[in-house]
Design a protein around this motif. Structure first.
Motif, short mmCIF file in Angstrom:
data_model
loop_
_atom_site.label_atom_id
_atom_site.label_comp_id
_atom_site.label_asym_id
_atom_site.label_seq_id
_atom_site.Cartn_x
_atom_site.Cartn_y
_atom_site.Cartn_z
N GLN A 1 -19.79 9.78 51.99
CA GLN A 1 -19.85 8.66 53.39
C GLN A 1 -21.07 8.74 54.23
N GLU B 1 -10.28 5.39 47.08
CA GLU B 1 -9.43 5.35 48.44
C GLU B 1 -10.44 5.51 49.64
N ALA C 1 -13.68 3.46 50.19
CA ALA C 1 -13.34 2.02 50.92
C ALA C 1 -14.03 2.01 52.15
N ILE C 2 -14.07 3.21 52.86
CA ILE C 2 -15.02 3.22 54.30
C ILE C 2 -16.20 2.79 54.18
N ASP D 1 -16.63 -0.81 53.47
CA ASP D 1 -16.35 -1.65 54.90
C ASP D 1 -17.52 -1.42 55.71
N ASN E 1 -11.56 0.57 46.40
CA ASN E 1 -10.27 0.00 46.81
C ASN E 1 -10.70 -0.46 48.08
N SER E 2 -11.56 -1.75 48.08
CA SER E 2 -11.76 -2.26 49.66
C SER E 2 -11.95 -3.83 49.44
N ASN F 1 -14.19 -5.36 50.60
CA ASN F 1 -15.34 -5.46 50.57
C ASN F 1 -16.20 -5.11 49.44
N THR F 2 -15.48 -4.78 48.26
CA THR F 2 -16.00 -4.37 46.97
C THR F 2 -16.43 -5.73 46.48
N GLY G 1 -6.00 -2.52 46.09
CA GLY G 1 -5.51 -3.07 47.20
C GLY G 1 -5.14 -4.58 47.18
N ASN H 1 -7.37 -6.75 45.92
CA ASN H 1 -8.48 -7.86 46.14
C ASN H 1 -9.00 -8.23 44.91
#
Length: 353
Positions: free
Chosen positions: A77, A99, A102-103, A106, A123-124, A126-127, A306, A308
């Motif tokens: 991150q 998981e 995802a940060i 995002d 798992n976002s 925004n992927t 998620g 998405n």
């Protein structure tokens, strides 16, 4: 697949958080490639090298910075934040954890920066793109190989992948699709199973030692989710005089795995054209930088955990078995040569003569 992409590899090994610049780079554009760890040599020696090579060919003025998080999600991150601060215009991420990563996606989206999930899903919502082979089918092929080489009533060991890796769960689901009916009917016996945090071979070795102890060496097959686990299982069985008598599956077809296959100790490995995967990721990255369409590469849509929708770039896979499988991989993988495989004990095999 992706035969229009060049398949040459840049022969280089990257240090963690090292900056590597494509030839004739002007540094006007920068993209970041975030690797998960260096336990598996493929990330730096194959995936990153092929990504860099393709970027150098199709976008020589784009700077590529490569980071390695060494299996630490917080480090990954921070590396993503660093890349964004340095002006990265695309993030290509191999997440440690689907998981927590995802940060990353995002945070990038908040700055208008797209994220490509490479190999492992993020798992976002925004992927934007995922590049990978069918890992469910890969797991099913691993299990089917072991089933085909064992008999009714035989006891199996399952050495699963890292519990934080989204691929590990999909691979295991593929394995279970083949094995669960056989366990239910008694045609095969589930003797032992365990996850392998971080895909660490040392943990897989402890698991296999425990399995052999608990089962008094009554093991006839090992469904291993990757080559690192397979090698660890083989080491444990070697001490018990069992190596070479038990089918063992794997994934990645590393040089060591191919040597073990020639020696009859590992019997299968799932192979993906990592050079094509990385080249496809580079192609998508350049299209994103240019603001042009990449739907001819991302030909499918899948959902992440998620729920998405994510544009999906599918890559082929192959179940390599025995010497014939080794020959196929050597022929089709530009990062591996026969000379590399035919070293040590493997040099004496018929294949290498």
């Amino acid at each position: 697949m992706f035969s229009n992409l060049k398949k040459g590899l840049l022969a280089t090994t990257m240090l963690a958080s090292a900056t590597l610049v494509a030839q004739s780079a002007s540094a006007e554009d920068m993209v970041a490639l975030l690797l998960p760890e260096n336990v598996n040599p493929r990330w730096e020696q194959q995936d990153a090298a092929a990504f860099l090579s393709t970027m150098a060919e199709i976008a020589p003025d784009v700077r590529v910075e490569v980071f390695n998080a060494n299996n630490d999600t917080s480090v990954q991150q921070r590396q993503a934040e660093q890349a964004l601060t340095q002006g990265a215009k695309v993030l290509v991420v191999i997440p440690i954890d689907g998981e927590s990563s995802a940060i990353i996606a995002d945070s990038a989206a908040e700055e208008g920066i797209p994220t490509v999930a490479y190999d492992r899903m993020i798992n976002s919502p925004n992927t934007l793109v995922w590049v990978q082979a069918d890992m469910f089918a890969t797991g099913a092929a691993q299990a089917q190989h072991v089933v085909d080489n064992t008999s009714e009533g035989d006891t199996l060991v399952l050495l699963k992948g890292s519990p934080t890796d989204p691929n590990a769960a999909v691979i295991h689901a593929g394995q279970v699709s083949v094995l669960e009916p056989l366990f239910a009917s008694g045609e095969r016996v589930m003797g032992y199973e365990n996850w392998t945090p971080g895909w660490d071979p040392a943990i897989a070795r402890r698991s296999m030692d425990q399995a052999l102890t608990q089962l008094s060496n009554n093991v006839q097959g090992v469904v291993s989710s990757n080559d690192g686990n397979a090698g660890a299982a083989i080491e444990a069985m070697e001490e018990q005089g069992m190596a070479g008598t038990v089918p063992v599956s794997g994934l990645d077809c590393t040089v060591q795995a191919q040597q073990l296959m020639l020696l009859g100790k590992q019997t299968q490995c799932g192979w993906r054209p990592l050079h094509e995967m990385a080249a496809a990721a580079a192609q998508v990255t350049v299209r994103m930088l240019e603001g042009t369409d990449y739907s001819d590469l991302a030909t499918e849509v899948v959902q992440n955990a998620g729920g998405n929708d994510v544009a999906f770039v599918p890559v082929d896979s192959y179940s390599a078995v025995g010497a014939e499988g080794v020959a196929y991989v050597i022929e089709n993988d530009p990062s591996i040569t026969k000379d590399m495989v035919c070293q040590g004990e493997a040099a004496a095999t018929d294949f290498c003569q």
